[in-house]
Structures are given as C-alpha cells and as structure tokens.
Design a protein around this motif. Structure first.
Motif, PDB file in Angstrom:
ATOM      1  N   ASN A   1      10.146   8.317  30.598  1.00 30.32           N
ATOM      2  CA  ASN A   1      10.575   6.931  30.408  1.00 30.32           C
ATOM      3  C   ASN A   1      11.969   6.858  29.791  1.00 30.32           C
TER       4      ASN A   1
ATOM      5  N   ASN B   1       6.179   2.886  30.564  1.00 32.76           N
ATOM      6  CA  ASN B   1       5.354   3.426  29.483  1.00 32.76           C
ATOM      7  C   ASN B   1       4.092   4.109  30.001  1.00 32.76           C
TER       8      ASN B   1
ATOM      9  N   GLU C   1       3.979   9.368  26.667  1.00 29.97           N
ATOM     10  CA  GLU C   1       3.947   9.792  25.268  1.00 29.97           C
ATOM     11  C   GLU C   1       3.646  11.286  25.166  1.00 29.97           C
TER      12      GLU C   1
ATOM     13  N   LEU D   1       2.143  -1.796  28.401  1.00 24.99           N
ATOM     14  CA  LEU D   1       2.126  -1.645  26.940  1.00 24.99           C
ATOM     15  C   LEU D   1       2.256  -3.030  26.313  1.00 24.99           C
TER      16      LEU D   1
ATOM     17  N   TYR E   1       3.178  -2.147  20.118  1.00 23.00           N
ATOM     18  CA  TYR E   1       3.740  -0.844  19.760  1.00 23.00           C
ATOM     19  C   TYR E   1       3.853  -0.667  18.245  1.00 23.00           C
TER      20      TYR E   1
END
Length: 832
Positions: A652, A675, A756, A732, A735
């Motif tokens: 990303n 994401n 992630e 998402l 956060y």
C-alpha cells in the motif's frame, strides 16, 4: 555523630559529581538540549507511539510508522509495574545528558568504595572514568541506552566483589539492585560484554575457593547470585520476554533464505553476516589511541586549521585564505585507521594508563589480574576481523556473540578495567614505604615512557594512508591536474604524521608530570594529599581537553528545546502528501534507512538496529534490487507511475519520494492495492526461498503466496482457486496503531490480504467478534479467510508477553523489597 561524619565526605563527593556534570554540559542550564543524531532518529521512529500515548494515556506496543509496522519493544515502550525503572528515574534526576555523566561518576565511585579507596582518590578516579573519551562521545551522538548500561556496569562489579568477599547481605542487595538497573538500561550488548568480566572474576574466586576447600562458602556465594539474578531478571521480565520474543522476527534472527540478493548462496550460520558483525573492527596498532588520542588521525570529523601543512600548501597553490580553509576543513580527512566511521578515538588518558601500569608493579592484591585479564580479552576481541581466528571462534561457538555488531565496542570493558587499575595503583602507592614506592614508580614510568618512545621509533613503519585517499585523488584529478591530488594527499599525510608525533609528545609529558608529582612526594617535597590532587588534576584535565575537541566540535551541538524535541520540519513534499487523509505508506528511496519519513508518514523504512528481518529482505531482494526499473515507470509530467510495481502495491505504498537532479519529488502510485483486498487465487509454496522468488512476477491484486511450511498446522482450508466477484469489497473504517477495523462484503467465502506486517505474537483477529486465524502471506503480510456476507473484521494488538511479564515484574519487585528489608534488619542485628 560519628556516622554522620563518615557520610559527609561521600555526600560532598556526590554533590561534586552533580556540579561537574552540570558544568560540563553547561548549556542545559540555559534551557538548551544536546542535539544527538541517534536520538533524532529515535524521535522520528517513536513519533506515532508517543503521540498515541499522549492522546489516550495508553501504550500501543505497535507502530505502523516504520518498516510497515513493528513492535515498540525497542522503541521506548513503557511497561506496567516497572518499579526498577522508577528507581532509575530517581537516580537520573539531572537534565540530559548530565544525568548519564552523573551515573558514570556515581557507579564507578561505588566500585572504588568496595575496593577500599579513600574518597579523594575515588573522586578523581570516577571523574577519569566518566570523562573517558568514548564514554563522552556516545553521549554526543545519542547512544543513550549504551551510556545508560555502561554507567551501571561498575556498580554490578562492586556488588559481585562484595559477595565474593563474603559480605553476602550487602553484596547480594547491591548485586540485585545494580543488575536490575543494568538490565533495565536496555542495551543488551553492553550487558553481554560485562558478563565476560564477571565470568573472569567468577573463575578467579571459584578456583581460589576450590583450592582452599571452601565449599560451603562457595555454595553460599552461588546461592546469593542465583537469588539476586532471578529477581533482577524478574523485575525486568516484561522487556526481556518481549525482546526475546521479537528477536527472531528482527534482523538479529537467522535468515530463512538460502540465497543472497545477488543470487549467490548464503553460507553463514550466524544471525548476521560476518562482515556486518565485524564492520567496525579496531585496528591492532590503532589500539594505541588508548594512550595517545590522535595517533591515527583522531576521528572522521577531525579538522585541520590554518596552522596545518595542508593549509600552507593550498595557499602556495594560489587559493585564497578563505578557499584554503574551506578546502582543508572539508577534504582534510585526517583519520587513517581501520574503521569506516569513528566519531573520536577511544582515549582513556595517558596518566590513567601510567597509573594502571603502576598498579601492576605495586599493588599486592591479586584482584588486579582479573581486571587486567578483562582488559586484555576485550582488547583482542575489539580487533574483530583484524584478529579473525579468535573472532570467528566467538561468532561460531560462543552463545549470543553473533547477535551483536560493532565488535570494537567491547572495549567498554577495557574502559572500565584500566581506570580501576589506575586508582588501585594510586591508592596502594601511598600505603608503602619509600623504597617500595621508588622501585614501583621508576618501573611504571620506564615502561610507560618506553612504550611512547617505541611508538616514536616505529613511526616509519606506517604509511599514514587513509581509506579516502584514493577517492580524493580521483576527485581532484577531475577538476585539477592529477599531480594536485597526489600532492594534496602527500601533504595531508604530513599533517597526520604531525598529529602522531605531537600527541605522543603530549602523552609523554603528561606521564612525566604525574611521575614527577609522585617522586616529589617520595622526596618529601609534596604532601600525600597535594600529590594526589596534582595527579588527579592533570589526569582529569587531560581527558577534559581531549573530550572538548569532539563534543563541542560544532556550535550546533546544543540547540533550543523545541529544535531537539521537534527535529524535523515538514517539506513541501510532506505537506503535499499530508493532504491525502487516507491510510497509506510512503517510500523515500534515498532515506529508507532514516526516520525522517516516519516522523510525518507511515513509512516502509526507518532507523533501527532491530528492524523486521523479512520486511528488510523484501526491499533488498526485490524492490531496491530493481530500483532502476522502477525509475523507468515514472511519468515526471504527471508525477505518477505508469506501471504497477506488485510489491510496492501490496504494501500500500501510495507515494514514492524519488531523488532527481533538481531535488526530490513525490511520485503518486495509482496502482496501490489499498489497505485490504480479496484475491482470486492462492499460490502454495513450501519454503522461504520460493516465497521470495514468487513475488518477482506476481499479480498481488489477484494472487496470494502462502508458504505451507510456515502455515502448517493452521488448518488452511483454501484451494488454489477462490471465488471472487466484482462487487467484493473490504474497507478500513477505523485506525489506531494497535487496533484496525474493516468492513467486508463478498457474496462467496473468500481470502483477504491486508497490507499490514505479519507478526505472529500479540495480534488477534476477529470476524464479527469471533476469533479468526491470521495467515502469513506474501512473505510479510497478513491474510484471513472471510466467510460470505457482510462482516466486521477487527485486528487488536494485545501481547500476552507484556501481561505475563508485568505480573512477574510485580511479584519480583515485592520479593526484592522484602529481601532489602530483611537484609537491613539482619545487618542492624549483626552490628547490635
């Protein structure tokens, strides 16, 4: 009253330490702070976690601002029940960096008290230890954790000595507290090196006890150390357990890849490459810097002035005084030793060395050989690749040795041992008769001066050539005739030789002055106190003057508190990127290994000696290996990429900061995967090698790579083909560094990939509140099997290791307090 009178000299000494510490770093009294390069990097790395802590009063234990996400265990994480940290804060009551200098003095003074040194000599000895050039320089560059750990090393040695002297209660308490503080300092490399000295000490006293058949006493000693060690480790359980858990995930863990970025076979058995571990190896001859600071040119930032031969050469060549001075300061590289970068020489002081030699001739205590052995072992190990046989043996066979780089820093043990010997020599000198004093004095002086003279005589064996010389010759040949570059280096070598000669003479004079003061005492021309003050003054003044060359080599060494606390100013590029309020990552090509980007954005880079290994490898093996190809896909008119880069897309990376001839520019990546996303196909592999190679030509938007070896036992139910329709989505919605929420919508069961960083310990995933298994995919990322329908997906970072560690720390802290209370009670009872 007698007890108060006994305490007064020590109180005066401690007050003196505080005053010296503040005066030495006097700008802090004006509200300024020292500008430390490594702390600037830390500030960038820790920005997200510090902001989160300030806003929520919670500890995240995870940051997404560096290397795609990593635990904050080595970024100043704060743990519950950290009682020993609170004690450390009390001891470090002075403003930084005066607090660390004060700790240097205090810790060494405690050790000298255990060695029965009187307060005056111990005062000067502690100053000499604390002002040792290496110890001051690490404060200048910001190696605060290293300085912190070194400061407590003498206190640990003091406690261990007391236990071996069979003062079990006092020694056990001191060992327990000092060891706890040492571990809490969180620089395990320094603590590890301290263990070598403690091992030598244990062997000495152990053999002595066995020889005298003192088995009961030896058993008591071991018992005290076991209890003290368990509690010292216990109060630091949170950090130790978290760090241990993280180590294999970091570059300190062994690589799973069997090949290198260039395709060659990876043959190392160490956690890190041999060349990386030994990159900073002290030259064998360079070790004489310990007694004459600029034998090998000082440090990389050493500057020549108007009195140099190089300056005169440039004037004769036709340069103006301003041009000559500028050229001398910029290109007059005086350092010609073996190390790639040296902030300053590791100078312990000529008089310290002389007094240490005096101790070997004069002091009758056998413990001196323990400190001598510690100094010699650390010296030869600091040579690293220059004494490769021993170094390779330690890397291959000695536990944990391959976990640490910069082997030259093991000289901290020598930096501790030689000042101890020096003060032992000074103390014992005044306890003998005149004949013994003279006999030891002339031998020590002859030995020390003899070494200085020998170094004078062998000067012709050195060529005074530096690593940068050929580059300078080539540089000058491009703009001048080739003879200019050759003559420039020739004259530069003259200045290096001048340093060599002048500093040997300087050290010789200092040794002579110290020896003369002691000789005058033998002749009854100086009282003992006057002689001690004279020797102590020159010993400390010598180090003070050398230190000042390096700590204050720039008017910018101290800056306003705001400049230090907020060291980075946003650029136009940062402001441009900040307008995008979505969650994404930034890749700064030239600064991936710096923390500036992490200060403003979520970066794929950063500055850390324990960065995530797999993420680092991904850039070494894939992205930066093909960096030229990446540049060919940029449209500089629209400042965007014209072609997808699968690896950057899956991370990303929405913006890439690219260097150009006119400066850096932000390039937008319209192909970033976002994401999270659903894939259509799973590619199964069975090794880390296959994982990495699969990413070379992978459509990361459609295909995910799953290593069945890593994910074995996780009941992976996917098949090579996965249903996915055009309406499938995953967004998402919330956060936080340690908590991510998504909403997914898909008509069929599918497999989602998240941009992630995967970390197997601490992250918990739930789908509609029900825990789901997290898969490691695409070498570094997370994946989830998501059932059909609309769902809320949540990731939370709740490391069990912190919960368990904090419980152990609480129990250990209570145990430590109970033992201290019991120790005080029994000591008073014994005296009564």
């Amino acid at each position: 009253m007698k007890n108060i009178q006994k305490i007064i000299p020590h109180l005066l000494v401690i007050i003196g330490f505080a005053i010296v510490s503040l005066v030495y770093f006097y700008p802090i009294l004006q509200g300024n702070k020292i500008f430390q390069s490594d702390i600037v990097q830390y500030t960038g790395m820790a920005k997200e976690q510090n902001d989160f802590r300030k806003e929520t009063n919670e500890e995240p234990y995870w940051t997404n601002s560096a290397f795609g996400g990593m635990p904050t265990y080595q970024l100043g994480a704060k743990y519950p029940n950290d009682a020993i940290g609170a004690l450390d804060d009390v001891l470090r009551f002075l403003p930084r960096p005066a607090d660390y200098l004060f700790l240097y003095f205090l810790g060494f003074y405690v050790l000298l008290m255990v060695l029965k040194v009187d307060p005056l000599k111990a005062f000067f000895g502690a100053l000499a230890f604390g002002l040792s050039t290496y110890l001051i320089i690490i404060l200048g560059v910001g190696h605060n954790a290293k300085a912190h750990a070194i400061a407590y090393m003498p206190m640990v040695v003091a406690g261990v000595l007391l236990v071996f002297q069979r003062k079990y209660i006092l020694g056990g308490i001191l060992t327990m507290i000092a060891a706890a503080l040492e571990i809490n300092a969180n620089h395990f490399q320094m603590t590890y090196y301290l263990l070598y000295l403690l091992l030598i000490m244990a062997l000495y006293y152990g053999v002595l006890a066995l020889k005298n058949k003192e088995y009961t006493e030896l058993g008591k000693t071991l018992g005290v150390f076991v209890i003290a060690g368990i509690l010292a480790v216990g109060v630091n359980a949170s950090n130790l357990m978290a760090t241990s858990e993280y180590t294999d995930f970091s570059i300190r863990g062994k690589s799973e890849l069997t090949f290198k970025p260039d395709g060659s076979i990876n043959t190392t058995n160490s956690a890190m490459e041999h060349d990386y571990i030994t990159e900073y190896s002290y030259g064998i001859a360079e070790s004489f810097n310990l007694i004459a600071p600029r034998l090998f040119g000082g440090g990389n930032s050493e500057t020549l002035g108007e009195d140099s031969a190089l300056y005169a050469f440039l004037l004769n060549y036709g340069a103006t005084p301003a041009e000559a001075l500028q050229t001398v300061e910029y290109y007059g590289k005086t350092y010609w030793g073996d190390q790639p970068i040296v902030a300053a020489p590791a100078y312990i002081g000529a008089i310290v060395f002389f007094l240490a030699v005096l101790a070997l001739f004069h002091d009758q205590r056998k413990i001196k050989y323990v400190f001598l052995a510690g100094a010699l072992l650390s010296l030869v190990l600091s040579w690293g690749k220059n004494f490769d046989g021993l170094t390779r043996f330690f890397i291959d066979y000695v536990p944990l040795y391959d976990k640490f780089r910069a082997v030259s820093s093991i000289q901290v043990v020598l930096e501790l041992c030689l000042p101890v010997l020096a003060v032992m020599g000074l103390q014992s000198f005044f306890t003998a008769d005149k004949e013994k004093q003279w006999n030891s004095l002339w031998k020590a002086a002859a030995t020390s001066i003899g070494i200085i003279i020998a170094l004078f005589l062998v000067k012709g064996l050195f060529n005074f050539s530096g690593a940068m010389d050929e580059q300078l010759i080539q540089l000058f040949s491009e703009s001048q005739d080739k003879s200019f570059g050759i003559n420039f280096i020739k004259v530069l070598k003259e200045d290096r030789m001048s340093f060599y000669t002048s500093d040997l003479m300087r050290s010789g004079i200092l040794i002579t002055v110290a020896a003369a003061a002691l000789w005058l005492h033998i002749q009854n021309k100086l009282a003992a106190t006057t002689a001690v003050i004279a020797v102590g003054f020159f010993m400390v003044a010598d180090l003070f003057m050398v230190d000042k060359r390096y700590v204050y080599n720039s008017p910018d060494q101290f800056k306003s508190a705001r400049e230090v606390d907020m060291p980075f100013e946003p650029t136009e590029i940062d402001n441009h990127i900040a307008k995008d309020t979505s969650i994404f990552r930034v890749y700064e090509i030239q600064g991936r290994m710096q923390a500036r980007t992490s200060y403003f954005h979520k970066s794929v880079g950063g500055y850390s000696a324990v960065r995530p290994r797999r993420y680092d490898q991904l850039f070494d093996y894939n992205v930066e290996k093909n960096i030229s190809e990446l540049g060919n896909t940029i449209d500089f008119q629209t400042l965007s990429f014209t072609k997808s880069n699968p690896v950057l897309d899956m991370l990303n990376v929405k913006y890439v900061i690219v260097p150009t001839g006119q400066g850096e520019v932000p390039i937008t990546n319209p192909f970033a995967n976002g994401n999270a996303w659903f894939v259509e196909k799973v590619k199964f592999v069975s090794s880390a090698d296959q994982e990495m190679k699969a990413l070379d030509n992978l459509d990361t938007k459609k295909v995910v790579v799953v290593n069945t070896l890593i994910n074995e036992g996780q009941d992976f139910k996917g098949s090579e083909s996965i249903k996915k329709d055009s309406t499938s989505s995953i967004q998402l919605t919330s956060y936080k560094p340690n908590q991510l929420k998504y909403v997914s919508n898909n008509t069929s069961a599918g497999f989602a990939v998240f941009s992630e960083n995967y970390y197997k310990n601490g992250w918990i995933a739930t789908i509609d509140g029900k825990e789901a298994k997290i898969y490691q995919v695409n070498y570094v990322l997370r994946g989830l099997q998501v059932p059909a329908g609309k769902h809320t997906i949540e990731f939370k970072f709740e490391p069990q290791v912190v919960k368990t560690g904090s419980t152990i720390a609480l129990i250990s802290s209570i145990g430590m307090l109970l033992l201290i209370g019991a120790g005080i009670y029994f000591e008073r009872k014994k005296k009564a």
